[in-house]
Design a protein around this motif. Structure first.
Motif, short mmCIF file in Angstrom:
data_model
loop_
_atom_site.label_atom_id
_atom_site.label_comp_id
_atom_site.label_asym_id
_atom_site.label_seq_id
_atom_site.Cartn_x
_atom_site.Cartn_y
_atom_site.Cartn_z
N ASP A 92 0.83 -1.21 0.00
CA ASP A 92 0.00 0.00 0.00
C ASP A 92 0.86 1.25 0.00
O ASP A 92 0.50 2.27 -0.59
N THR A 93 2.02 1.18 0.65
CA THR A 93 2.96 2.30 0.62
C THR A 93 3.44 2.54 -0.81
O THR A 93 3.50 3.69 -1.26
N ALA A 94 3.77 1.47 -1.52
CA ALA A 94 4.24 1.61 -2.90
C ALA A 94 3.18 2.27 -3.78
O ALA A 94 3.48 3.20 -4.53
N VAL A 95 1.94 1.84 -3.64
CA VAL A 95 0.84 2.44 -4.41
C VAL A 95 0.69 3.91 -4.04
O VAL A 95 0.58 4.79 -4.91
N ARG A 96 0.68 4.19 -2.75
CA ARG A 96 0.49 5.57 -2.26
C ARG A 96 1.61 6.49 -2.74
O ARG A 96 1.38 7.61 -3.19
N GLU A 97 2.85 6.00 -2.65
CA GLU A 97 3.99 6.83 -3.04
C GLU A 97 3.99 7.14 -4.53
O GLU A 97 4.36 8.24 -4.94
N LEU A 98 3.61 6.19 -5.37
CA LEU A 98 3.51 6.48 -6.81
C LEU A 98 2.53 7.62 -7.05
O LEU A 98 2.80 8.52 -7.85
N GLU A 99 1.42 7.57 -6.36
CA GLU A 99 0.41 8.61 -6.55
C GLU A 99 0.87 9.95 -5.97
O GLU A 99 0.73 10.99 -6.60
N GLU A 101 3.98 11.02 -5.26
CA GLU A 101 5.22 11.58 -5.82
C GLU A 101 5.18 11.85 -7.31
O GLU A 101 5.89 12.72 -7.80
N LEU A 102 4.36 11.08 -8.05
CA LEU A 102 4.34 11.23 -9.51
C LEU A 102 2.94 11.45 -10.09
O LEU A 102 2.80 11.64 -11.29
N GLU A 103 1.91 11.39 -9.23
CA GLU A 103 0.51 11.43 -9.65
C GLU A 103 0.21 10.32 -10.66
O GLU A 103 -0.49 10.53 -11.65
N VAL A 104 0.74 9.14 -10.38
CA VAL A 104 0.52 7.96 -11.21
C VAL A 104 -0.30 6.96 -10.40
O VAL A 104 0.06 6.63 -9.27
N VAL A 105 -1.38 6.50 -10.99
CA VAL A 105 -2.17 5.44 -10.38
C VAL A 105 -1.80 4.17 -11.13
O VAL A 105 -2.07 4.03 -12.33
N ALA A 106 -1.13 3.27 -10.44
CA ALA A 106 -0.67 2.02 -11.05
C ALA A 106 -0.65 0.93 -9.98
O ALA A 106 -0.59 1.22 -8.79
N LYS A 107 -0.67 -0.29 -10.44
CA LYS A 107 -0.62 -1.44 -9.54
C LYS A 107 0.76 -2.08 -9.63
O LYS A 107 1.09 -2.71 -10.64
N PRO A 108 1.58 -1.91 -8.61
CA PRO A 108 2.86 -2.63 -8.60
C PRO A 108 2.62 -4.13 -8.51
O PRO A 108 1.52 -4.59 -8.20
N ARG A 140 6.66 4.54 -21.01
CA ARG A 140 7.34 5.84 -20.98
C ARG A 140 6.42 7.01 -21.31
O ARG A 140 6.63 8.12 -20.85
N GLY A 141 5.40 6.78 -22.11
CA GLY A 141 4.50 7.85 -22.51
C GLY A 141 3.49 8.24 -21.44
O GLY A 141 2.77 9.23 -21.60
N HIS A 142 3.46 7.50 -20.34
CA HIS A 142 2.50 7.79 -19.27
C HIS A 142 2.80 9.18 -18.69
O HIS A 142 3.94 9.51 -18.40
N GLU A 143 1.77 9.98 -18.51
CA GLU A 143 1.96 11.32 -17.96
C GLU A 143 2.39 11.26 -16.50
O GLU A 143 1.82 10.52 -15.70
N ASP A 147 6.76 15.43 -7.88
CA ASP A 147 6.66 16.34 -6.74
C ASP A 147 7.91 17.23 -6.71
O ASP A 147 8.99 16.78 -6.34
N ALA A 148 7.75 18.49 -7.09
CA ALA A 148 8.89 19.41 -7.16
C ALA A 148 9.48 19.71 -5.79
O ALA A 148 10.64 20.13 -5.69
N GLY A 149 8.74 19.48 -4.73
CA GLY A 149 9.28 19.68 -3.39
C GLY A 149 10.27 18.59 -3.00
O GLY A 149 11.17 18.83 -2.19
N GLU A 150 10.13 17.40 -3.58
CA GLU A 150 11.01 16.28 -3.25
C GLU A 150 12.10 16.03 -4.29
O GLU A 150 13.15 15.51 -3.96
N PHE A 151 11.80 16.38 -5.56
CA PHE A 151 12.70 16.00 -6.65
C PHE A 151 13.10 17.19 -7.50
O PHE A 151 12.28 18.08 -7.76
N HIS A 152 14.34 17.15 -7.96
CA HIS A 152 14.77 18.12 -8.97
C HIS A 152 14.11 17.78 -10.31
O HIS A 152 13.70 18.66 -11.05
N GLN A 153 14.05 16.47 -10.60
CA GLN A 153 13.46 16.00 -11.85
C GLN A 153 13.22 14.50 -11.77
O GLN A 153 13.68 13.83 -10.86
N ALA A 154 12.48 14.01 -12.75
CA ALA A 154 12.28 12.58 -12.94
C ALA A 154 12.60 12.29 -14.40
O ALA A 154 12.33 13.11 -15.27
N ARG A 155 13.21 11.13 -14.64
CA ARG A 155 13.51 10.77 -16.02
C ARG A 155 13.63 9.27 -16.17
O ARG A 155 13.92 8.55 -15.22
#
Length: 188
Positions: A92-99, A101-108, A140-143, A147-155
């Protein structure tokens, strides 16, 4: 043993180590889980000094690229993730953190693939993260909205780019994690 800690003990018991170091980490964590229920961070940055973390590594199965975030605090390229809350299941932490930190809803994947015990670096250095590494298949095309408060960037990083980069810029266990990824998600 608290039921949520017992569930983590079961997860760790089922993990098959990729190498001797993961085997050592697994043995250490199983002993720690038998000795204490105090496995959740209660006060930032490090109370208790050792606590559970869930990483979730987005992997594009088309080419084996992984999404990493340039973490402001640690000064490293890391998988998204964070601390397991009191009573929370690591999945549940993994699911929550994806959402969060990245606003991604996905199932690990239902089970973590990898386990590490690491002393932290950066601004909040000096405590121990016991990290369960989950995998989330994501194209890769997923929007993304990092979180700019935690990360400089994601790639996205291809396996070739990671191999060519200075390993000091990444989590020290990233290469070992990548070697454990099944070929079905390493790229076709």
């Amino acid at each position: 043993m608290r039921s949520t800690v017992a569930a983590v003990h079961e997860l760790v018991t089922r993990l098959e180590p990729v190498d001797n170091l993961e085997g050592e980490h697994r043995g250490h964590v199983l002993g720690w889980l038998r000795r204490t229920d105090d496995v959740y961070r209660r006060v930032k940055p490090a109370e208790p000094a050792k606590h559970l973390v869930s990483y979730v590594v987005p992997v594009d199965p088309a080419d084996g690229s992984v999404l990493l975030v340039e973490h402001r605090n640690a000064g490293l390229w890391l998988p998204p993730g964070g601390h397991v809350e009191v009573g929370e299941e690591p999945y549940d932490t993994a699911v929550r953190e994806l959402e969060e930190e990245l606003e991604v809803v996905a199932k690990p994947w239902a089970e973590p693939l990898f386990l590490t015990v690491t002393e932290t670096v950066g601004l909040d250095s000096g405590h121990i993260d016991v990290s369960l590494w989950y995998v989330a298949e994501l194209h890769r095309g997923h929007e993304l909205r990092p979180d700019a408060g935690e990360f400089h960037q994601a790639r996205w990083w291809t396996p070739v780019e990671i191999a060519a980069a200075d390993p000091a810029h990444f989590d020290p266990h990233l290469g070992r994690f990548l070697s454990k990824l099944p070929t079905s998600v390493r790229g076709r």
